[in-house]
Design a protein around this motif. Structure first.
Motif, PDB file in Angstrom:
ATOM      1  N   THR A   7       0.834  -1.207   0.000  1.00  0.00           N
ATOM      2  CA  THR A   7       0.000   0.000   0.000  1.00  0.00           C
ATOM      3  C   THR A   7       0.864   1.251   0.000  1.00  0.00           C
ATOM      4  O   THR A   7       0.599   2.218  -0.729  1.00  0.00           O
ATOM      5  N   ASN A   8       1.923   1.243   0.817  1.00  0.00           N
ATOM      6  CA  ASN A   8       2.845   2.386   0.862  1.00  0.00           C
ATOM      7  C   ASN A   8       3.602   2.549  -0.447  1.00  0.00           C
ATOM      8  O   ASN A   8       3.859   3.669  -0.896  1.00  0.00           O
ATOM      9  N   PHE A  60       1.271   4.222  -2.952  1.00  0.00           N
ATOM     10  CA  PHE A  60       1.149   5.656  -2.666  1.00  0.00           C
ATOM     11  C   PHE A  60       2.391   6.415  -3.131  1.00  0.00           C
ATOM     12  O   PHE A  60       2.292   7.457  -3.792  1.00  0.00           O
ATOM     13  N   THR A  61       3.567   5.890  -2.803  1.00  0.00           N
ATOM     14  CA  THR A  61       4.822   6.556  -3.185  1.00  0.00           C
ATOM     15  C   THR A  61       4.950   6.665  -4.694  1.00  0.00           C
ATOM     16  O   THR A  61       5.357   7.707  -5.231  1.00  0.00           O
ATOM     17  N   ALA A  62       4.593   5.586  -5.398  1.00  0.00           N
ATOM     18  CA  ALA A  62       4.691   5.590  -6.854  1.00  0.00           C
ATOM     19  C   ALA A  62       3.728   6.598  -7.471  1.00  0.00           C
ATOM     20  O   ALA A  62       4.092   7.331  -8.407  1.00  0.00           O
ATOM     21  N   VAL A  63       2.508   6.648  -6.964  1.00  0.00           N
ATOM     22  CA  VAL A  63       1.512   7.581  -7.496  1.00  0.00           C
ATOM     23  C   VAL A  63       1.936   9.024  -7.236  1.00  0.00           C
ATOM     24  O   VAL A  63       1.936   9.863  -8.145  1.00  0.00           O
ATOM     25  N   PHE A  68      -7.917  10.058  -1.706  1.00  0.00           N
ATOM     26  CA  PHE A  68      -7.103   9.867  -2.906  1.00  0.00           C
ATOM     27  C   PHE A  68      -5.724   9.261  -2.645  1.00  0.00           C
ATOM     28  O   PHE A  68      -4.959   9.053  -3.578  1.00  0.00           O
ATOM     29  N   SER A  69      -5.416   8.977  -1.387  1.00  0.00           N
ATOM     30  CA  SER A  69      -4.163   8.278  -1.099  1.00  0.00           C
ATOM     31  C   SER A  69      -4.391   6.795  -0.857  1.00  0.00           C
ATOM     32  O   SER A  69      -3.434   6.035  -0.700  1.00  0.00           O
ATOM     33  N   LYS A  70      -5.644   6.381  -0.833  1.00  0.00           N
ATOM     34  CA  LYS A  70      -5.988   5.003  -0.512  1.00  0.00           C
ATOM     35  C   LYS A  70      -6.130   4.170  -1.777  1.00  0.00           C
ATOM     36  O   LYS A  70      -6.548   4.656  -2.820  1.00  0.00           O
TER      37      LYS A  70
END
Length: 335
Positions: A43-44, A47-50, A158-160
């Motif tokens: 999940t992290n 998020f980092t990639a996005v 939007f981070s999920k």
């Protein structure tokens, strides 16, 4: 033939992300640090990639045509603070917040582009001045308190996963259309190949520059929404410290430059962001300090920069080898 080329391009686009993932998955398990790339860590990574991918897209659209926009971080902060406060006060909801922040970021990008084309100064000089102005405006808004939406889970979506991934797919689809199938993208590629020649044949460099700044602003607005959704707050920045927001975008951009020939450039940049997310997560899983990770990231950026700068030498060597083989074959036939 076309199918074989397509499969080759897909394979070359995915080879680095898959290879880096397998490397760190095996390394983390061998060193007694299981959990890489699964569960919460995955999940992290997404998020980092996005997040870093959106910023890398925003940076690349101007940097690849010779315009380094140092104000990108300040744009993110300013748009998040102004738009986030407005959305919070009117209870705009998640998509209302997204629309408000992106609209403000597009306006900021338009201002940056217009200032650049009207003043005619080097983009680095213009963006440094604008960064300080944007930081000052962000500091003045809401009595220097920035924006705080902690606990507003109805807005911070939007981070999920899978929301952040859906957002990325939509953005990539739009960017591929803009880059590969629109007049803006055509003119940008022409200017990238040589601005004087492109202008001489009738391409309006100043108009294209403003469009590029606006697109970069929209991407920074999206990144601001993702960041705000993750942490619930954005604090004002001063002294050009807002530059820290885009420092992580160089590696994805250079990776995209190397592998962009195998797919659309925006997709290659996102694959670069995925690679960076794997590297960051892998080093973090093994207990490396932030300083060590910063050093490793810098080394990787330098390696990809060296490769991309000298990649033409590999093409020349390949062409020379092919010509030599043809010459040898012709000589053997003549004998």
């Amino acid at each position: 033939m076309k199918a074989a080329k397509l499969l080759k391009n897909i394979g070359m686009t995915l080879v680095l992300p898959v290879g880096v993932y397998l490397f760190f998955f095996i390394l983390c398990n061998l060193t007694g640090h299981p959990g890489f790339g699964v569960g919460t860590d995955l999940t992290n990574i997404i998020f980092t990639a996005v997040y870093s991918g959106l910023i890398a897209q925003a940076m690349s659209i101007n940097l690849t045509t010779g315009r380094f926009d140092f104000a990108l971080g300040a744009e993110l902060v300013m748009a998040a603070i102004i738009g986030g406060n407005i959305a919070g006060k009117i209870n705009a909801g998640p998509f209302g917040m997204l629309a408000i922040i992106v609209a403000i970021a597009v306006c900021i990008g338009a201002v940056s582009g217009l200032v650049y084309v009207l003043l005619g100064l080097p983009p680095m000089v213009v963006s440094l001045g604008l960064a300080m102005i944007y930081e000052a405006i962000g500091f003045m808004v809401n009595k220097s308190k920035g924006v705080t939406l902690v606990g507003r889970m109805d807005m911070l979506i939007f981070s999920k996963f899978p929301n952040n991934l859906i957002l990325t797919v939509i953005v990539l689809a739009l960017l591929v259309i803009v880059y590969d199938y629109s007049k803006i993208g055509y003119n940008r590629r022409a200017l990238q190949g040589g601005q004087k020649i492109a202008v001489d044949v009738g391409i309006k460099e100043k108009k294209n520059a403003v469009y590029c700044y606006m697109i970069a602003g929209a991407l920074m607005g999206l990144a601001a929404c993702v960041y705000l959704s993750k942490y619930g707050m954005v604090s004002p920045e001063t002294g050009l410290s807002s530059s820290s927001y885009f420092m992580s975008a160089f590696l994805p951009m250079f990776i995209g430059g190397v592998f962009g020939k195998y797919s659309s450039y925006p997709i290659a940049i996102f694959m670069g962001a995925v690679v960076q997310a794997f590297i960051t997560s892998g080093f973090s899983m093994m207990g490396l300090s932030n300083s060590a990770m910063t050093v490793m990231n810098g080394v990787l950026v330098c390696l990809f920069l060296i490769y991309s700068t000298n990649s033409y030498k590999f093409e020349e060597a390949k062409l020379f080898k092919e010509k030599l083989a043809v010459a040898k074959k012709a000589r053997s036939i003549g004998e």
